[in-house]
Design an enzyme around this catalytic site. Structure first.
Site, PDB file in Angstrom:
ATOM      1  N   TYR A   1     -16.195  -1.729   0.768  1.00  0.00           N
ATOM      2  CA  TYR A   1     -14.779  -2.047   0.508  1.00  0.00           C
ATOM      3  C   TYR A   1     -14.511  -3.526   0.795  1.00  0.00           C
ATOM      4  O   TYR A   1     -13.900  -4.226  -0.014  1.00  0.00           O
ATOM      5  CB  TYR A   1     -13.900  -1.148   1.381  1.00  0.00           C
ATOM      6  CG  TYR A   1     -12.422  -1.221   1.076  1.00  0.00           C
ATOM      7  CD1 TYR A   1     -11.854  -0.433   0.076  1.00  0.00           C
ATOM      8  CD2 TYR A   1     -11.584  -2.079   1.793  1.00  0.00           C
ATOM      9  CE1 TYR A   1     -10.489  -0.488  -0.193  1.00  0.00           C
ATOM     10  CE2 TYR A   1     -10.227  -2.145   1.525  1.00  0.00           C
ATOM     11  CZ  TYR A   1      -9.678  -1.347   0.537  1.00  0.00           C
ATOM     12  OH  TYR A   1      -8.323  -1.408   0.267  1.00  0.00           O
TER      13      TYR A   1
ATOM     14  N   THR B   1      -0.249   5.199   2.561  1.00  0.00           N
ATOM     15  CA  THR B   1      -0.409   5.801   1.225  1.00  0.00           C
ATOM     16  C   THR B   1      -1.449   6.918   1.318  1.00  0.00           C
ATOM     17  O   THR B   1      -2.178   7.027   2.320  1.00  0.00           O
ATOM     18  CB  THR B   1      -0.937   4.776   0.189  1.00  0.00           C
ATOM     19  OG1 THR B   1      -2.314   4.500   0.507  1.00  0.00           O
ATOM     20  CG2 THR B   1      -0.139   3.494   0.151  1.00  0.00           C
TER      21      THR B   1
HETATM   22  P1  NAP Z   1      -3.761   5.506  -3.563  1.00  0.00           P
HETATM   23  O1  NAP Z   1      -2.418   6.037  -3.190  1.00  0.00           O
HETATM   24  O2  NAP Z   1      -4.950   6.339  -3.337  1.00  0.00           O
HETATM   25  O3  NAP Z   1      -3.690   5.018  -5.083  1.00  0.00           O
HETATM   26  C1  NAP Z   1      -4.829   4.561  -5.758  1.00  0.00           C
HETATM   27  C2  NAP Z   1      -4.767   5.091  -7.164  1.00  0.00           C
HETATM   28  O4  NAP Z   1      -5.899   4.588  -7.888  1.00  0.00           O
HETATM   29  C3  NAP Z   1      -4.859   6.623  -7.211  1.00  0.00           C
HETATM   30  O5  NAP Z   1      -3.859   7.137  -8.056  1.00  0.00           O
HETATM   31  C4  NAP Z   1      -6.238   6.867  -7.776  1.00  0.00           C
HETATM   32  O6  NAP Z   1      -6.342   8.027  -8.567  1.00  0.00           O
HETATM   33  C5  NAP Z   1      -6.427   5.645  -8.641  1.00  0.00           C
HETATM   34  N1  NAP Z   1      -7.832   5.458  -8.961  1.00  0.00           N
HETATM   35  C6  NAP Z   1      -8.917   5.625  -8.151  1.00  0.00           C
HETATM   36  N2  NAP Z   1     -10.044   5.403  -8.826  1.00  0.00           N
HETATM   37  C7  NAP Z   1      -9.686   5.092 -10.089  1.00  0.00           C
HETATM   38  C8  NAP Z   1     -10.413   4.785 -11.255  1.00  0.00           C
HETATM   39  N3  NAP Z   1     -11.756   4.749 -11.280  1.00  0.00           N
HETATM   40  N4  NAP Z   1      -9.716   4.516 -12.388  1.00  0.00           N
HETATM   41  C9  NAP Z   1      -8.373   4.555 -12.393  1.00  0.00           C
HETATM   42  N5  NAP Z   1      -7.626   4.857 -11.326  1.00  0.00           N
HETATM   43  C10 NAP Z   1      -8.286   5.129 -10.179  1.00  0.00           C
HETATM   44  O7  NAP Z   1      -4.043   4.156  -2.782  1.00  0.00           O
HETATM   45  P2  NAP Z   1      -3.164   2.848  -2.471  1.00  0.00           P
HETATM   46  O8  NAP Z   1      -3.222   2.672  -1.012  1.00  0.00           O
HETATM   47  O9  NAP Z   1      -1.873   2.855  -3.171  1.00  0.00           O
HETATM   48  O10 NAP Z   1      -4.149   1.752  -3.089  1.00  0.00           O
HETATM   49  C11 NAP Z   1      -3.828   0.937  -4.179  1.00  0.00           C
HETATM   50  C12 NAP Z   1      -4.625  -0.350  -4.051  1.00  0.00           C
HETATM   51  O11 NAP Z   1      -4.210  -1.021  -2.865  1.00  0.00           O
HETATM   52  C13 NAP Z   1      -6.141  -0.140  -3.918  1.00  0.00           C
HETATM   53  O12 NAP Z   1      -6.826  -1.126  -4.659  1.00  0.00           O
HETATM   54  C14 NAP Z   1      -6.368  -0.349  -2.430  1.00  0.00           C
HETATM   55  O13 NAP Z   1      -7.683  -0.771  -2.152  1.00  0.00           O
HETATM   56  C15 NAP Z   1      -5.341  -1.416  -2.140  1.00  0.00           C
HETATM   57  N6  NAP Z   1      -4.986  -1.516  -0.722  1.00  0.00           N
HETATM   58  C16 NAP Z   1      -4.548  -0.424  -0.034  1.00  0.00           C
HETATM   59  C17 NAP Z   1      -4.258  -0.537   1.310  1.00  0.00           C
HETATM   60  C18 NAP Z   1      -3.803   0.628   2.145  1.00  0.00           C
HETATM   61  O14 NAP Z   1      -3.883   0.529   3.376  1.00  0.00           O
HETATM   62  N7  NAP Z   1      -3.312   1.718   1.549  1.00  0.00           N
HETATM   63  C19 NAP Z   1      -4.393  -1.783   1.937  1.00  0.00           C
HETATM   64  C20 NAP Z   1      -4.814  -2.879   1.205  1.00  0.00           C
HETATM   65  C21 NAP Z   1      -5.119  -2.740  -0.145  1.00  0.00           C
HETATM   66  P3  NAP Z   1      -6.741   9.433  -7.880  1.00  0.00           P
HETATM   67  O15 NAP Z   1      -5.720   9.668  -6.812  1.00  0.00           O
HETATM   68  O16 NAP Z   1      -6.690  10.400  -9.004  1.00  0.00           O
HETATM   69  O17 NAP Z   1      -8.115   9.230  -7.331  1.00  0.00           O
END
Ligand code: NAP
Length: 270
Positions: A173, A208
């Site tokens: 990651y 999230t």
């Molecule tokens: P989330 O709620 O799990 O949302 C991520 C979404 O991406 C989910 O709907 C997931 O679908 C989708 N996804 C996963 N693999 C995919 C693929 N191969 N093709 C298309 N869609 C795909 O997570 P989030 O926290 O909102 O994360 C969003 C972004 O923010 C990510 O890039 C994450 O690394 C980044 N981020 C998150 C955090 C945190 O602490 N939450 C911090 C920093 C950065 P499914 O649910 O169907 O798998």
């Protein structure tokens, strides 16, 4: 395709600032959950027509329902960002549905397993890089081909604080997210002469499903530990990240490109 163009049901009130995306088309990946959903909702609230792309068609449909309930315009499409043909199709479908592409938020991502490097399964490591880094490159590849033709556009890639600092047992990651920062800088240099701005957001830990699925739920030991790492004394909310993404996507950020913007309650400042 204009006959099939979705119509806005109603938008009531709203300041000029709140409607600043009127006439713009935005594509958001990972829009069926978390930060992507909050961003899709906020863009639509600001007047944008939104294509909500996600692996999960159910999540995408729910986002459409939420946006439409508020009178906004949103379509859902299924995409696996690791597939070049599906990403190309996603961009084509956005153009066919809405006629243009002004804003792209490359947000889809996964956390991956927690393991030290020696114990990390190769397939799992490659999968995290595939989704979180190559997926962003693939999305930009097809989005930029489109935006170049138009001579304008704004792209926001979702990196992380872990695109700037390390974290134990998260080497895939951390590597992917550092890669997104570098990729964003290179893309900005290649396309700033064509009227396209490209930046990343670098959020701290945000409440999230991504962190919930890793067992980081309120009250858990890991949740408490992470709260302690954020000087703000809490984790972030998806809507707070959406605010920054919207600013970077807007004309208010007209001189901002190639930048990595922290939104982390002070995590990296220590
Ligand atoms: P989330 O709620 O799990 O949302 C991520 C979404 O991406 C989910 O709907 C997931 O679908 C989708 N996804 C996963 N693999 C995919 C693929 N191969 N093709 C298309 N869609 C795909 O997570 P989030 O926290 O909102 O994360 C969003 C972004 O923010 C990510 O890039 C994450 O690394 C980044 N981020 C998150 C955090 C945190 O602490 N939450 C911090 C920093 C950065 P499914 O649910 O169907 O798998």
């Amino acid at each position: 395709m204009s006959g099939d163009r979705p119509q806005r049901k109603h938008i009531e009130g709203g300041s000029e600032m709140a409607r600043e995306f009127e006439g713009k088309v935005a594509l958001v990946t990972g829009a069926g959950s978390g930060i992507g959903r909050a961003t899709a909702q906020a863009l639509a609230e600001g007047g944008a027509e939104v294509m909500a792309a996600d692996l999960s068609t159910e999540g995408g449909r729910e986002t459409v329902e939420l946006v439409e309930k508020e009178g906004g315009i949103c379509h859902a499409t299924a995409v696996d960002v690791t597939s070049a043909s599906q990403v190309e199709q996603m961009v084509n479908q956005t153009i066919e549905t809405f006629g243009r592409l002004d804003i792209a938020v490359n947000n889809a991502g996964i956390g991956g397993p927690s393991a030290t490097i020696a114990d990390y399964e190769e397939a799992a490591w490659r999968q995290v890089i595939d989704v979180n880094l190559i997926g962003v490159w693939l999305c930009m590849k097809y989005e930029l081909a489109q935006m170049s033709k138009a001579g304008s556009g704004a792209i926001v890639n979702n990196s992380s604080i872990l695109g700037l600092v390390g974290f134990p047992q998260a080497s895939a990651y951390v590597s992917a997210k550092h890669g997104v920062v570098g990729l964003t800088k290179s893309a900005a240099l290649e396309y700033s002469g064509q009227g396209i701005r490209i930046n990343s957001v670098n959020p701290g830990f945000i409440e999230t499903p991504l962190i919930e699925s890793a067992g980081i739920t309120p009250g858990s030991e890991m949740h408490e530990f992470l709260v302690g790492k954020h000087p703000a004394g809490r984790l972030g909310k998806p809507e707070e990240v959406a605010e920054l993404i919207l600013w970077l996507a807007s004309d208010r950020a007209s001189f901002v490109t190639g930048a990595a913007y922290l939104i982390d309650g002070g995590y990296v400042a220590q």
